[in-house]
Enzyme design. Structure first.
Site, PDB file in Angstrom:
ATOM      1  N   ALA A 119     -16.739   2.902 -52.885  1.00 18.53           N
ATOM      2  CA  ALA A 119     -16.776   2.830 -51.424  1.00 18.53           C
ATOM      3  C   ALA A 119     -18.011   2.092 -50.903  1.00 18.53           C
ATOM      4  O   ALA A 119     -18.359   2.219 -49.739  1.00 18.53           O
ATOM      5  CB  ALA A 119     -16.744   4.247 -50.856  1.00 18.53           C
ATOM      6  N   HIS A 203     -21.756   3.942 -44.701  1.00 16.24           N
ATOM      7  CA  HIS A 203     -22.861   3.982 -45.671  1.00 16.24           C
ATOM      8  C   HIS A 203     -23.876   2.917 -45.282  1.00 16.24           C
ATOM      9  O   HIS A 203     -23.526   1.747 -45.139  1.00 16.24           O
ATOM     10  CB  HIS A 203     -22.362   3.691 -47.092  1.00 16.24           C
ATOM     11  CG  HIS A 203     -21.362   4.689 -47.581  1.00 16.24           C
ATOM     12  ND1 HIS A 203     -21.681   5.998 -47.849  1.00 16.24           N
ATOM     13  CD2 HIS A 203     -20.031   4.564 -47.835  1.00 16.24           C
ATOM     14  CE1 HIS A 203     -20.592   6.637 -48.254  1.00 16.24           C
ATOM     15  NE2 HIS A 203     -19.578   5.797 -48.248  1.00 16.24           N
TER      16      HIS A 203
HETATM   17  N1  LIG Z   1     -16.456   6.012 -56.614  1.00 14.94           N
HETATM   18  C1  LIG Z   1     -16.253   6.106 -55.313  1.00 14.94           C
HETATM   19  O1  LIG Z   1     -16.910   5.455 -54.502  1.00 14.94           O
HETATM   20  C2  LIG Z   1     -15.170   7.026 -54.832  1.00 14.94           C
HETATM   21  C3  LIG Z   1     -14.689   6.892 -53.525  1.00 14.94           C
HETATM   22  C4  LIG Z   1     -13.679   7.737 -53.108  1.00 14.94           C
HETATM   23  C5  LIG Z   1     -13.177   8.723 -53.945  1.00 14.94           C
HETATM   24  N2  LIG Z   1     -13.689   8.863 -55.195  1.00 14.94           N
HETATM   25  C6  LIG Z   1     -13.220   9.933 -56.089  1.00 14.94           C
HETATM   26  O2  LIG Z   1     -11.979   9.586 -56.676  1.00 14.94           O
HETATM   27  C7  LIG Z   1     -11.268  10.783 -57.009  1.00 14.94           C
HETATM   28  C8  LIG Z   1      -9.806  10.670 -56.544  1.00 14.94           C
HETATM   29  O3  LIG Z   1      -9.756  10.530 -55.141  1.00 14.94           O
HETATM   30  P1  LIG Z   1      -8.361  10.712 -54.357  1.00 14.94           P
HETATM   31  O4  LIG Z   1      -8.614  10.339 -52.941  1.00 14.94           O
HETATM   32  O5  LIG Z   1      -7.264  10.046 -55.097  1.00 14.94           O
HETATM   33  O6  LIG Z   1      -8.171  12.319 -54.465  1.00 14.94           O
HETATM   34  P2  LIG Z   1      -6.801  13.142 -54.271  1.00 14.94           P
HETATM   35  O7  LIG Z   1      -7.256  14.546 -54.046  1.00 14.94           O
HETATM   36  O8  LIG Z   1      -5.931  12.503 -53.275  1.00 14.94           O
HETATM   37  O9  LIG Z   1      -6.064  13.049 -55.704  1.00 14.94           O
HETATM   38  C9  LIG Z   1      -6.607  13.620 -56.873  1.00 14.94           C
HETATM   39  C10 LIG Z   1      -5.467  13.948 -57.842  1.00 14.94           C
HETATM   40  O10 LIG Z   1      -6.062  14.328 -59.088  1.00 14.94           O
HETATM   41  C11 LIG Z   1      -5.481  15.558 -59.535  1.00 14.94           C
HETATM   42  N3  LIG Z   1      -6.494  16.314 -60.281  1.00 14.94           N
HETATM   43  C12 LIG Z   1      -7.586  16.951 -59.803  1.00 14.94           C
HETATM   44  N4  LIG Z   1      -8.269  17.535 -60.798  1.00 14.94           N
HETATM   45  C13 LIG Z   1      -7.606  17.233 -61.945  1.00 14.94           C
HETATM   46  C14 LIG Z   1      -7.825  17.547 -63.316  1.00 14.94           C
HETATM   47  N5  LIG Z   1      -8.856  18.310 -63.711  1.00 14.94           N
HETATM   48  N6  LIG Z   1      -6.949  17.056 -64.230  1.00 14.94           N
HETATM   49  C15 LIG Z   1      -5.892  16.289 -63.841  1.00 14.94           C
HETATM   50  N7  LIG Z   1      -5.629  15.987 -62.558  1.00 14.94           N
HETATM   51  C16 LIG Z   1      -6.487  16.449 -61.613  1.00 14.94           C
HETATM   52  C17 LIG Z   1      -5.040  16.283 -58.269  1.00 14.94           C
HETATM   53  O11 LIG Z   1      -4.000  17.210 -58.549  1.00 14.94           O
HETATM   54  C18 LIG Z   1      -4.592  15.112 -57.374  1.00 14.94           C
HETATM   55  O12 LIG Z   1      -3.217  14.814 -57.594  1.00 14.94           O
HETATM   56  C19 LIG Z   1     -12.036  11.946 -56.350  1.00 14.94           C
HETATM   57  O13 LIG Z   1     -12.832  12.630 -57.315  1.00 14.94           O
HETATM   58  C20 LIG Z   1     -12.931  11.240 -55.359  1.00 14.94           C
HETATM   59  O14 LIG Z   1     -14.136  11.967 -55.099  1.00 14.94           O
HETATM   60  C21 LIG Z   1     -14.657   8.018 -55.655  1.00 14.94           C
END
Ligand SMILES: NC(=O)c1ccc[n+]([C@@H]2O[C@H](COP(=O)([O-])OP(=O)(O)OC[C@H]3O[C@@H](n4cnc5c(N)ncnc54)[C@H](O)[C@@H]3O)[C@@H](O)[C@H]2O)c1
Length: 252
Positions: A119, A203
């Site tokens: 992000a 940010h």
């Molecule tokens: N790097 C970055 O800048 C950045 C930016 C945004 C989001 N993210 C991260 O990316 C990840 C995904 O985001 P999203 O918006 O798709 O979230 P989301 O909640 O929409 O989807 C996450 C999915 O992963 C599954 N899940 C959760 N824990 C699990 C586990 N232990 N094993 C298997 N499946 C699991 C959930 O059931 C869900 O279907 C989050 O951790 C979020 O914090 C990172």
């Protein structure tokens, strides 16, 4: 064609699956069985609720787009299985012991751990902090109460301190702070603000050092499927996947 195993069939997982071009998601894993079956049907992948079976599928790379818990639990296994990995839940790497051990495993097994820009913008040249003097490095993040799943009050500072401490209190809001910390090889100073008048995930990066000074401001549109996740984060991982087999490497 690069074959991908995807952990996490949520918001980012869906955006990745909808943008498949030079790669194909062939195997998917999620802790919620109903979700994984439906996702697999929609995108023509094989569903798994057993992680060992998921990992045994012949895929080129594993993408984690699930949670800090998922990255923490599975990253070692992925590398041990001889696969490269893309980690979206970068907050998992805030734990120094875990990160150093993971990197050492990857080094020994000649594997790569990719961290998408996510992000934020500017990770490319912020890496100069690894080799040159930095005098100031602050990340100020501002989000709406909805994005933080909180009650709306006036503009409020929720946190001020180091990125590695922020991850303990606001794990879902520290991916950017952790990415910047890894890029620059130092624990970045973080301010987290909640603002009811802001509908985007903002940010601001203040970076000063031997090179001069930089100010970067990103106003991210929240993802349609998850307001806590910026749409840019999903675009970023799609771009990383698109460039995996590109011999011309830019901005690295
Ligand atoms: N790097 C970055 O800048 C950045 C930016 C945004 C989001 N993210 C991260 O990316 C990840 C995904 O985001 P999203 O918006 O798709 O979230 P989301 O909640 O929409 O989807 C996450 C999915 O992963 C599954 N899940 C959760 N824990 C699990 C586990 N232990 N094993 C298997 N499946 C699991 C959930 O059931 C869900 O279907 C989050 O951790 C979020 O914090 C990172």
């Amino acid at each position: 064609m690069i074959t991908v195993g995807l952990i996490g069939c949520g918001n980012i997982g869906r955006i990745i699956a909808s943008g498949q071009k030079n790669f194909k998601i062939t195997a998917v894993y999620d802790i919620i069985p109903g979700i994984v079956e439906e996702f697999a049907r929609e995108f023509g992948a094989k569903p798994f609720s057993d992680f060992v079976a998921f990992l045994s599928e012949p895929t080129d790379i594993i993408v984690e787009a699930a949670s800090i818990a998922a990255a923490t639990e599975h990253a070692q296994e992925v590398l041990q299985a001889g696969k490269d990995m893309i980690i979206m839940s970068v907050g998992a790497l805030a734990n120094d012991e875990f990160r150093l051990h993971l990197v050492e495993t990857a080094r020994m097994l000649k594997r790569k751990i990719h961290i998408p820009s996510g992000a934020v913008m500017g990770l490319d040249n912020i890496r100069i902090g690894q080799i040159s003097r930095v005098d100031k490095f602050v990340l100020r993040t501002t989000k709406s109460p909805e994005s933080l799943s909180r009650e709306a009050i006036g503009r409020t500072r929720l946190f001020s301190g180091k990125a590695h401490d922020c991850v303990l209190l606001y794990p879902k809001n520290t991916n950017v702070a952790e990415s910047l910390s890894i890029a620059c090889d130092r624990d970045v100073d973080v301010e987290l603000w909640m603002d009811p008048n802001e509908d985007r995930n903002v940010h601001e990066i203040f970076f000063e050092g031997e090179f001069g000074e930089a100010y970067i401001r990103i106003r991210n549109i929240p993802s349609p499927g998850n307001p806590a996740t910026s749409y840019l984060a999903a675009l970023s991982i799609l771009t990383l996947l698109k460039n995996l087999d590109n011999p011309l490497v830019i901005g690295a």
